[in-house]
Write an enzyme that holds these catalytic residues in place. Structure first.
Site, PDB file in Angstrom:
ATOM      1  N   HIS A  84     122.197  33.780 -82.829  1.00 26.83           N
ATOM      2  CA  HIS A  84     120.926  33.553 -82.764  1.00 26.83           C
ATOM      3  C   HIS A  84     119.933  34.517 -83.462  1.00 26.83           C
ATOM      4  O   HIS A  84     120.239  35.805 -83.223  1.00 26.83           O
ATOM      5  CB  HIS A  84     120.287  33.079 -81.559  1.00 26.83           C
ATOM      6  CG  HIS A  84     118.830  32.574 -81.799  1.00 26.83           C
ATOM      7  ND1 HIS A  84     117.796  32.945 -81.963  1.00 26.83           N
ATOM      8  CD2 HIS A  84     118.622  30.667 -81.989  1.00 26.83           C
ATOM      9  CE1 HIS A  84     116.711  31.956 -82.024  1.00 26.83           C
ATOM     10  NE2 HIS A  84     117.400  30.900 -82.147  1.00 26.83           N
ATOM     11  N   GLU A 136     119.873  27.233 -89.022  1.00 25.55           N
ATOM     12  CA  GLU A 136     118.327  27.335 -88.396  1.00 25.55           C
ATOM     13  C   GLU A 136     117.699  28.244 -89.487  1.00 25.55           C
ATOM     14  O   GLU A 136     117.790  29.537 -89.360  1.00 25.55           O
ATOM     15  CB  GLU A 136     118.132  27.983 -87.167  1.00 25.55           C
ATOM     16  CG  GLU A 136     118.940  26.999 -86.003  1.00 25.55           C
ATOM     17  CD  GLU A 136     118.367  27.704 -84.684  1.00 25.55           C
ATOM     18  OE1 GLU A 136     118.173  26.908 -83.647  1.00 25.55           O
ATOM     19  OE2 GLU A 136     118.524  28.805 -84.594  1.00 25.55           O
TER      20      GLU A 136
END
Length: 246
Positions: free
Chosen positions: A96, A164
Protein backbone atom coordinates in the site's frame (compact mmCIF):
# COMPACT_ATOMS: atom_id res chain seq x y z
CA UNK A 1 -16.57 -14.51 -8.33
CA UNK A 2 -16.79 -10.92 -7.20
CA UNK A 3 -14.59 -9.70 -4.35
CA UNK A 4 -15.57 -7.19 -1.68
CA UNK A 5 -12.71 -6.42 0.71
CA UNK A 6 -12.24 -3.84 3.47
CA UNK A 7 -9.17 -2.60 5.34
CA UNK A 8 -9.86 -0.81 8.61
CA UNK A 9 -6.28 0.55 8.62
CA UNK A 10 -5.72 1.99 12.13
CA UNK A 11 -8.94 4.00 12.28
CA UNK A 12 -10.81 1.84 14.78
CA UNK A 13 -10.02 1.11 18.42
CA UNK A 14 -10.26 -2.58 19.28
CA UNK A 15 -13.84 -2.44 20.58
CA UNK A 16 -15.17 -0.70 17.48
CA UNK A 17 -13.45 -3.22 15.21
CA UNK A 18 -15.06 -6.14 17.04
CA UNK A 19 -18.45 -4.39 17.16
CA UNK A 20 -18.16 -3.83 13.41
CA UNK A 21 -17.39 -7.50 12.78
CA UNK A 22 -20.21 -8.68 15.01
CA UNK A 23 -22.70 -6.38 13.30
CA UNK A 24 -21.44 -7.45 9.89
CA UNK A 25 -21.93 -11.09 10.82
CA UNK A 26 -25.50 -10.40 11.92
CA UNK A 27 -26.34 -8.51 8.74
CA UNK A 28 -24.88 -11.25 6.54
CA UNK A 29 -26.87 -14.12 8.04
CA UNK A 30 -29.96 -13.65 5.85
CA UNK A 31 -28.04 -12.89 2.64
CA UNK A 32 -24.86 -14.96 2.87
CA UNK A 33 -24.03 -16.70 -0.40
CA UNK A 34 -20.49 -18.04 -0.35
CA UNK A 35 -20.68 -19.11 -4.00
CA UNK A 36 -21.19 -15.66 -5.53
CA UNK A 37 -19.15 -13.12 -3.54
CA UNK A 38 -15.81 -13.43 -1.77
CA UNK A 39 -15.85 -11.15 1.27
CA UNK A 40 -12.79 -10.14 3.26
CA UNK A 41 -12.04 -7.87 6.20
CA UNK A 42 -8.49 -6.79 7.04
CA UNK A 43 -8.42 -5.48 10.62
CA UNK A 44 -5.43 -4.48 12.73
CA UNK A 45 -3.10 -7.23 13.98
CA UNK A 46 -4.50 -7.19 17.53
CA UNK A 47 -8.02 -8.11 16.43
CA UNK A 48 -7.33 -10.71 13.74
CA UNK A 49 -8.04 -13.75 15.90
CA UNK A 50 -11.22 -12.33 17.45
CA UNK A 51 -12.45 -10.98 14.12
CA UNK A 52 -11.88 -14.37 12.50
CA UNK A 53 -14.00 -16.01 15.18
CA UNK A 54 -16.82 -13.50 14.70
CA UNK A 55 -16.87 -13.62 10.90
CA UNK A 56 -16.08 -17.25 10.12
CA UNK A 57 -19.70 -18.42 10.22
CA UNK A 58 -20.70 -15.55 7.92
CA UNK A 59 -18.25 -16.71 5.26
CA UNK A 60 -16.00 -13.65 5.54
CA UNK A 61 -12.30 -14.19 5.04
CA UNK A 62 -9.85 -12.46 7.38
CA UNK A 63 -6.73 -10.71 6.22
CA UNK A 64 -3.77 -8.84 7.66
CA UNK A 65 -2.54 -5.40 6.66
CA UNK A 66 1.12 -6.38 6.51
CA UNK A 67 3.49 -9.34 6.84
CA UNK A 68 7.19 -9.87 7.52
CA UNK A 69 9.17 -11.27 4.57
CA UNK A 70 10.81 -13.69 7.02
CA UNK A 71 8.96 -16.43 8.88
CA UNK A 72 11.21 -16.62 11.95
CA UNK A 73 14.19 -14.82 13.44
CA UNK A 74 15.35 -11.64 15.15
CA UNK A 75 12.86 -9.25 13.54
CA UNK A 76 11.56 -7.15 16.42
CA UNK A 77 8.03 -5.88 15.97
CA UNK A 78 7.32 -7.91 12.84
CA UNK A 79 4.57 -10.50 12.31
CA UNK A 80 5.19 -13.84 10.63
CA UNK A 81 3.03 -15.12 7.80
CA UNK A 82 2.95 -18.54 9.42
CA UNK A 83 1.46 -17.03 12.57
CA UNK A 84 -1.09 -15.05 10.58
CA UNK A 85 -2.22 -18.24 8.87
CA UNK A 86 -2.45 -20.00 12.25
CA UNK A 87 -4.70 -17.18 13.53
CA UNK A 88 -7.12 -17.73 10.66
CA UNK A 89 -5.92 -15.12 8.16
CA UNK A 90 -5.94 -16.10 4.50
CA UNK A 91 -5.13 -12.77 2.84
CA UNK A 92 -2.40 -10.20 3.40
CA UNK A 93 -2.22 -6.66 2.09
CA UNK A 94 1.14 -5.73 0.59
CA UNK A 95 2.57 -2.61 -0.99
CA UNK A 96 0.00 0.00 0.00
CA UNK A 97 1.19 3.53 -0.72
CA UNK A 98 1.20 4.30 3.01
CA UNK A 99 3.72 1.52 3.56
CA UNK A 100 5.77 2.63 0.57
CA UNK A 101 5.68 6.32 1.55
CA UNK A 102 5.82 6.37 5.36
CA UNK A 103 7.94 3.25 5.93
CA UNK A 104 10.05 3.47 2.78
CA UNK A 105 9.17 0.01 1.49
CA UNK A 106 10.90 -0.61 -1.82
CA UNK A 107 10.32 -3.15 -4.58
CA UNK A 108 12.69 -5.68 -3.03
CA UNK A 109 10.92 -5.64 0.33
CA UNK A 110 7.49 -5.86 -1.27
CA UNK A 111 8.67 -8.79 -3.37
CA UNK A 112 9.88 -10.55 -0.23
CA UNK A 113 6.51 -10.05 1.41
CA UNK A 114 4.66 -11.49 -1.59
CA UNK A 115 6.93 -14.54 -1.43
CA UNK A 116 6.26 -14.89 2.31
CA UNK A 117 2.51 -14.74 1.70
CA UNK A 118 2.55 -17.48 -0.93
CA UNK A 119 4.97 -19.56 1.13
CA UNK A 120 2.48 -19.57 4.02
CA UNK A 121 -0.67 -20.18 1.99
CA UNK A 122 -1.83 -16.56 2.12
CA UNK A 123 -3.25 -14.67 -0.84
CA UNK A 124 -1.31 -11.43 -1.43
CA UNK A 125 -3.50 -8.38 -1.91
CA UNK A 126 -0.94 -6.35 -3.81
CA UNK A 127 -1.62 -2.62 -4.04
CA UNK A 128 -0.40 -0.84 -7.17
CA UNK A 129 -1.04 2.54 -8.69
CA UNK A 130 0.48 5.54 -10.42
CA UNK A 131 1.55 8.47 -8.21
CA UNK A 132 0.01 11.27 -10.25
CA UNK A 133 -2.47 11.88 -13.02
CA UNK A 134 -1.26 10.57 -16.37
CA UNK A 135 -2.66 8.80 -19.39
CA UNK A 136 -4.27 5.42 -18.78
CA UNK A 137 -1.66 3.81 -21.03
CA UNK A 138 1.22 5.15 -18.94
CA UNK A 139 -0.60 4.30 -15.70
CA UNK A 140 -1.06 0.69 -16.78
CA UNK A 141 2.65 0.46 -17.59
CA UNK A 142 3.49 1.69 -14.08
CA UNK A 143 1.16 -0.90 -12.53
CA UNK A 144 2.41 -3.78 -14.68
CA UNK A 145 5.99 -2.97 -13.72
CA UNK A 146 5.06 -2.89 -10.02
CA UNK A 147 3.33 -6.28 -10.29
CA UNK A 148 6.25 -7.81 -12.20
CA UNK A 149 8.70 -6.54 -9.61
CA UNK A 150 6.59 -8.08 -6.84
CA UNK A 151 5.98 -11.53 -8.29
CA UNK A 152 8.93 -12.35 -10.56
CA UNK A 153 11.06 -15.24 -9.40
CA UNK A 154 8.57 -16.58 -6.87
CA UNK A 155 6.44 -19.69 -6.93
CA UNK A 156 3.10 -18.19 -7.82
CA UNK A 157 -0.33 -18.65 -6.31
CA UNK A 158 -3.61 -16.75 -6.14
CA UNK A 159 -3.06 -13.00 -6.39
CA UNK A 160 -5.40 -10.09 -5.76
CA UNK A 161 -4.22 -6.86 -7.37
CA UNK A 162 -5.76 -3.74 -5.86
CA UNK A 163 -5.49 -0.93 -8.38
CA UNK A 164 -5.40 2.32 -6.43
CA UNK A 165 -4.29 5.39 -8.35
CA UNK A 166 -2.40 7.22 -5.63
CA UNK A 167 -3.80 10.59 -6.58
CA UNK A 168 -7.34 9.24 -6.09
CA UNK A 169 -6.87 7.78 -2.59
CA UNK A 170 -8.85 9.82 -0.10
CA UNK A 171 -10.24 11.99 -2.88
CA UNK A 172 -13.85 13.08 -2.91
CA UNK A 173 -14.37 11.29 -6.20
CA UNK A 174 -12.55 8.29 -7.67
CA UNK A 175 -10.85 8.27 -11.04
CA UNK A 176 -13.26 8.22 -13.98
CA UNK A 177 -14.76 4.86 -14.84
CA UNK A 178 -13.38 5.05 -18.37
CA UNK A 179 -9.86 5.62 -17.03
CA UNK A 180 -10.08 2.77 -14.51
CA UNK A 181 -11.51 0.38 -17.09
CA UNK A 182 -8.69 1.13 -19.51
CA UNK A 183 -5.96 0.62 -16.90
CA UNK A 184 -7.47 -2.56 -15.46
CA UNK A 185 -8.09 -4.03 -18.91
CA UNK A 186 -4.44 -3.49 -19.82
CA UNK A 187 -3.29 -5.15 -16.59
CA UNK A 188 -5.63 -8.09 -17.10
CA UNK A 189 -4.55 -8.63 -20.70
CA UNK A 190 -0.87 -8.49 -19.77
CA UNK A 191 -1.26 -11.16 -17.08
CA UNK A 192 -3.52 -13.54 -19.00
CA UNK A 193 -1.05 -16.36 -18.27
CA UNK A 194 -2.29 -16.31 -14.66
CA UNK A 195 -5.70 -17.51 -15.86
CA UNK A 196 -8.01 -17.58 -12.84
CA UNK A 197 -5.20 -17.01 -10.33
CA UNK A 198 -5.26 -13.22 -10.63
CA UNK A 199 -8.14 -10.95 -9.63
CA UNK A 200 -8.16 -7.20 -10.14
CA UNK A 201 -10.07 -5.00 -7.73
CA UNK A 202 -10.34 -1.23 -7.53
CA UNK A 203 -9.62 0.76 -4.39
CA UNK A 204 -9.31 4.49 -5.01
CA UNK A 205 -12.06 6.15 -2.96
CA UNK A 206 -14.26 3.13 -3.63
CA UNK A 207 -17.77 2.96 -2.24
CA UNK A 208 -21.34 1.80 -2.92
CA UNK A 209 -22.45 2.12 -6.55
CA UNK A 210 -18.97 2.13 -8.05
CA UNK A 211 -18.77 -1.59 -8.75
CA UNK A 212 -21.80 -1.38 -11.04
CA UNK A 213 -20.01 1.28 -13.08
CA UNK A 214 -16.80 -0.75 -13.38
CA UNK A 215 -18.18 -4.28 -13.74
CA UNK A 216 -17.08 -6.59 -15.33
CA UNK A 217 -13.73 -4.91 -16.04
CA UNK A 218 -12.82 -5.29 -12.37
CA UNK A 219 -13.50 -8.29 -10.15
CA UNK A 220 -14.49 -6.27 -7.11
CA UNK A 221 -13.71 -3.39 -4.77
CA UNK A 222 -11.19 -2.75 -2.00
CA UNK A 223 -13.12 -0.55 0.40
CA UNK A 224 -11.85 2.00 2.88
CA UNK A 225 -13.50 4.83 4.79
CA UNK A 226 -16.71 4.65 2.73
CA UNK A 227 -17.45 1.29 4.38
CA UNK A 228 -16.76 2.27 7.98
CA UNK A 229 -20.37 1.37 8.72
CA UNK A 230 -21.30 -2.28 8.33
CA UNK A 231 -24.40 -1.39 6.32
CA UNK A 232 -22.25 0.21 3.61
CA UNK A 233 -20.18 -2.97 3.30
CA UNK A 234 -23.39 -4.99 3.02
CA UNK A 235 -24.74 -2.70 0.30
CA UNK A 236 -21.64 -3.37 -1.82
CA UNK A 237 -21.95 -7.13 -1.19
CA UNK A 238 -25.56 -7.03 -2.36
CA UNK A 239 -24.54 -4.99 -5.37
CA UNK A 240 -21.87 -7.58 -6.22
CA UNK A 241 -24.36 -10.43 -5.87
CA UNK A 242 -26.76 -8.75 -8.27
CA UNK A 243 -24.00 -8.24 -10.81
CA UNK A 244 -22.85 -11.86 -10.50
CA UNK A 245 -26.34 -13.21 -11.10
CA UNK A 246 -27.43 -10.77 -13.81
Amino acid sequence: MAIVALSTKMYFPRKRTLDYCQRLSQLLKPIHDADSVVMAVLPDFLTIASAASLLKQAGVRIGAQDVCPNDRGAYTGEVSGSDLAALGASIVEIGHIERRRYYHEDDALISGKVAAAWRNGLTPLLCVGEPERMTAEKASQVCIEEINNAVDGHQSGPLWVAYEPIWAIGAQHPASTEYVREVCTAISEHFQQYDDNISIIYGGSAGPGLLTELWPTVDGLFLGRFAHESEAFISVVQEARMLETS
